[in-house]
Structure formats: structure tokens, C-alpha cells
Enzyme design. Sequence first.
Site, short mmCIF file in Angstrom:
data_model
loop_
_atom_site.label_atom_id
_atom_site.label_comp_id
_atom_site.label_asym_id
_atom_site.label_seq_id
_atom_site.Cartn_x
_atom_site.Cartn_y
_atom_site.Cartn_z
N HIS A 1 -11.60 35.94 -98.73
CA HIS A 1 -11.36 37.35 -99.61
C HIS A 1 -10.58 37.58 -98.74
O HIS A 1 -10.05 37.85 -98.04
CB HIS A 1 -12.91 38.21 -99.48
CG HIS A 1 -13.32 38.97 -100.04
ND1 HIS A 1 -12.17 40.24 -101.05
CD2 HIS A 1 -13.26 38.85 -102.10
CE1 HIS A 1 -12.86 40.60 -101.79
NE2 HIS A 1 -13.49 40.16 -102.83
N ASP B 1 -19.44 34.42 -104.32
CA ASP B 1 -19.13 33.17 -105.12
C ASP B 1 -19.87 31.79 -104.91
O ASP B 1 -19.90 31.01 -106.06
CB ASP B 1 -17.79 32.70 -106.25
CG ASP B 1 -17.65 34.09 -106.82
OD1 ASP B 1 -18.10 34.14 -107.88
OD2 ASP B 1 -15.32 34.48 -107.09
N1 ACO Z 1 -10.13 26.98 -97.94
C1 ACO Z 1 -9.16 27.02 -97.06
N2 ACO Z 1 -8.86 28.02 -96.21
C2 ACO Z 1 -8.00 29.03 -96.75
C3 ACO Z 1 -9.06 29.81 -97.51
C4 ACO Z 1 -10.31 28.47 -97.77
N3 ACO Z 1 -10.75 29.33 -98.72
N4 ACO Z 1 -8.96 31.15 -97.61
C5 ACO Z 1 -7.99 31.41 -97.10
N5 ACO Z 1 -7.89 30.14 -96.25
C6 ACO Z 1 -6.45 30.24 -95.30
C7 ACO Z 1 -4.77 30.37 -95.88
O1 ACO Z 1 -4.00 29.21 -95.80
C8 ACO Z 1 -4.66 31.19 -94.84
O2 ACO Z 1 -4.00 30.01 -93.51
P1 ACO Z 1 -2.89 29.84 -92.67
O3 ACO Z 1 -2.66 31.29 -92.14
O4 ACO Z 1 -2.85 29.31 -91.68
O5 ACO Z 1 -1.70 30.26 -93.89
C9 ACO Z 1 -4.68 32.00 -94.03
O6 ACO Z 1 -6.82 31.71 -94.83
C10 ACO Z 1 -5.23 34.03 -94.74
O7 ACO Z 1 -5.26 33.19 -96.50
P2 ACO Z 1 -5.11 33.83 -98.12
O8 ACO Z 1 -4.32 33.11 -99.16
O9 ACO Z 1 -3.28 35.12 -96.88
O10 ACO Z 1 -5.45 34.70 -97.39
P3 ACO Z 1 -6.32 36.04 -98.82
O11 ACO Z 1 -6.08 37.20 -98.71
O12 ACO Z 1 -4.53 36.21 -99.79
O13 ACO Z 1 -7.08 34.94 -100.69
C11 ACO Z 1 -7.96 34.34 -101.55
C12 ACO Z 1 -7.65 35.97 -100.48
C13 ACO Z 1 -6.34 34.47 -102.54
C14 ACO Z 1 -9.41 34.72 -101.67
C15 ACO Z 1 -8.36 33.27 -100.75
O14 ACO Z 1 -9.20 32.86 -99.34
C16 ACO Z 1 -9.05 31.51 -101.31
O15 ACO Z 1 -7.91 31.40 -102.23
N6 ACO Z 1 -10.58 31.87 -101.36
C17 ACO Z 1 -10.56 30.51 -102.62
C18 ACO Z 1 -11.08 31.35 -103.77
C19 ACO Z 1 -12.32 32.07 -103.91
O16 ACO Z 1 -13.43 32.06 -103.46
N7 ACO Z 1 -12.06 33.31 -104.93
C20 ACO Z 1 -12.96 34.06 -105.05
C21 ACO Z 1 -12.27 34.94 -104.34
S1 ACO Z 1 -14.00 36.02 -104.77
C22 ACO Z 1 -13.58 36.71 -105.96
O17 ACO Z 1 -13.22 36.91 -107.80
C23 ACO Z 1 -14.78 37.73 -106.71
#
Ligand code: ACO
Length: 432
Positions: free
Chosen positions: A314, A372
Amino acid sequence: MKLSDNKATISFSNGTPNFEVPVYAGTIGPDVLDIRKLYGATGMFTYDPGFLSTAACQSAITYIDGDKGELLYRGYPIEQLATRGGDFLDTCYLLLRSELPTDTQRKDFHKLVTMHTMVNEQMQFFLRGFRRDAHPMAILTGLVGAMSAFYHDSTDINNAEHREIAAIRLIAKMPTLVAMAYKYSIGQPFVYPKNNLSYAGNFLHMMFATPCEEYKVNPVMERAMDRIFTLHADHEQNASTSTVRLCGSSGTNPFAAIAAGVACLWGPAHGGANEACLQMLEDIHAKGGLSYVKEFMEKVKDKNSGVKLMGFGHRVYKNFDPRAKLMQETCREVFAALGVENDPILQLAQALEKIALEDDYFVSRKLYPNVDYYSGIVQRAIGIPVSLFTGIFALARSVGWIAQLNEMIGDPEYKIGRPRQLFTGSQRRDVP
Ligand code: ACO
């Protein structure tokens, strides 16, 4: 806004005079630097893609502490709102009017919303123009936008009475529209709202009743639905809410602004994650279930695979999403009521969660289950098709969007939104 005791000065190496930055303090949370006069004084903008460090407004509605895993609506913890006897409409009242309702206010508000649950009969002819296999979010974006064509007496965003009527209409009619989109997709007749039922009960009735048989609302499913609505009601300045604010800042009508929010919510990185999460679990199930989990997790950790563990991570919560815990509880209640002991999808979700919570990849990146992760499993158990999950999220979030929109319009500091850019394209040149 209250000035903080903190003082800040930006200095430059190119001879530009120092810029004294006013610092404001909120009631809780980080202070903010007021850079509104920065461009005028220095000719420079700030650069913040994704607005990770930018407060675009002041708001008194929802507060999240991502490190603590805390979510407050108007100061009340989400756990208390979800478990202490009130229902989703009480939360709506709280978000819109700042305080929880008294008994009389509660009765009046329920009556007011109930009186608006029916939609203009002409809307079903508009709906019938869509293909039967259209995605419900495509239909909902259209239907919510079309409300401005049906309810002319509540389209002036600068008129407080119009905004109030639009808020009630959106809260009242969204369940009807979502259920209509579903009935249309399966070729069943639309079921009209039943005003002697609760908000969640009426939604389940419109979804699952047919004219042929009596439908009795199961109180466990009704409670689960109500909790899903409450947990999704608002979440401060996320992508869809910021979209609603930005869209509304041009003075467009409330229905158009909320339709923009619905469109934004559809994306898999936002509201579409519950659908994507369930699809992921079904895919793992089809590829071997528990025996495929290890291989799948290796893919998730491999940056080149492009695979993510949906429902994990998140932007703001870097600890457990408090809503995920409540959803987990509801999940257990629903499965117990249905007498399902060994649901393969639930087992898979638990297995993935266990690995992720112990694996250094997820632990070091502070990736925890978000709301979710479990809400999709609960909705599937209730009988809601996967493609409707995000529509239900939109239904619940409408109150948050409209509360935030109305707060913005009432804020004397609000202006049309207009982000700046760092231009990296070609300099002026002449056409040859
Ligand atoms: N699975 C695997 N790796 C992940 C995930 C995941 N679900 N989420 C983040 N990471 C990793 C990224 O690849 C990144 O790795 P790195 O540092 O080696 O490059 C690190 O964790 C940080 O990730 P960011 O994308 O920078 O985190 P951010 O806070 O920007 O993104 C997000 C948050 C978009 C929700 C992301 O975690 C994601 O895509 N999750 C899956 C989709 C999801 O469940 N979305 C629901 C959000 S809640 C809502 O809307 C109610």
C-alpha cells in the site's frame, strides 16, 4: 491553518535570495511547508511525481497513520465504527456532517436516503444500450456520469443545496445502479429497491432476488456487506479522491466529478486490485493450488517477471492495513455461516499470506495485506461475481468522494487544480 513553531528556509547556490517557508501544523500528522509563493519569489517549481510528498489540500475528514496502521474517520478509529453497533449509513452521516448522528438524526437520515433509492425509470433504457458483456465499471462510469443528465436540480456545484441533494442521491442510488448493472449482465429483470430493508440488505435483495421467488436476506451476509461498505467509505487523498477533487475544481457538476472518480478507481493498482487479487488466486488454483504457491512466490520476487502479489502493499500503510484485519474477521464469519470449511481459494490466500509475512522480500519492503486481499474472498463467498467487486468499492467510496468534494468547495483556499511540470522536450524550433 495554524503556523507551526518550526521554521524553514530554502537557500540556493545560484545567488537567488533565501526563501523563508511558512510551516503549518495539522491536528495530527506531519507539518507541511507552504510553497505557494515559491515560484513568485524564486522562479522555481517543486518536483514531486505521484505527489508522494505533497499535501494538495487541507482536510478534516479522514486521517491515516501508515506506520501505525491506523485509520480514523473524523477522529473515530475504523475498528470502532465497524464493530460498535452503527451501520454504514451512520458512517455516511459522520463523513458528510462531521459528527455521528443522534437517534433522531439517524432516523431522519435513513429515511432521507431510503426515499431516494429508486432511479429515474429512463435510466434503464440508457443502460440497455450497453453490450451485455460490458465490464460493470464501464457501465457504472457511464451511469454515474449520466446522472447529471437525469437530475438537473442538483448539478450546480456552487449551490450548497444542490450539493446536499447530489450527495444523498449518490449514496442512495449507487446500490441500485450497481445491482442493475449486474442484473443486466446476467439477463435477469431489474429488482426495484425495497425500502423496509437496511441499506446493505436492500443491496443484497436487488442483487439476488428474482420476481419468481421470495428472497430472504441472510443477516450474516448483510453484516458482511455493511462492513465492506464501511471499510471502503473513505481513505483521504488517494488517486480516485484526488481525481474527484481535481475534476470538481473546475466547477463541473458533482455527478461528473464522481464519474471521474469511478473511472480512476477501476485501475488494478487502486480499486481494481480486489478483482485482480481474486483472479490471481483462481489462476494459482488452476495451475495446481497449494503445490504451485512456492513457484508463484518466486515469480513475485523476480523483478523481471512483472508478477505482483495482488492485495499486498500500500502506498500509505507500511504496517498492517487495519481494514484487512476486520475483513479477515468477516471472512471467517461468512465462511462459518455458509458451513464452508475447506474453501480452496481461502486456503490459498492464507498460505500466500503466511509465506509473505515471513519472507524477507515482503518484510523488508513493509508489504502487508491490504483491504482487497480478503474483501474479494468475502464477496465471492456471498455470491458476487468478481467483475462486480470494484463496482461495489465505488458504491461504498461514493460517500467519501462527495464528502471530500463538498469540503473542497467550502474551503476558501480552493482553486482550480493546475499542477506544473519540468519540461524536458525540444526547445523552440521552426517547422522546416
Ligand atoms: N508484490 C510484489 N512486490 C511489490 C508489491 C506487490 N504487491 N508491492 C510493492 N512491491 C515492491 C516493489 O516492486 C518495490 O520493490 P523495489 O523497492 O525492489 O523496487 C517495493 O515493493 C516498493 O513498491 P512501490 O511500488 O514503490 O510501492 P508503492 O507504495 O508505490 O505502491 C502499490 C503501492 C501500488 C499498492 C503496490 O504495493 C502494488 O502494486 N500492490 C498490488 C496492487 C494492490 O493490491 N493495490 C491495492 C492498493 S489498496 C487500494 O487501492 C484499496
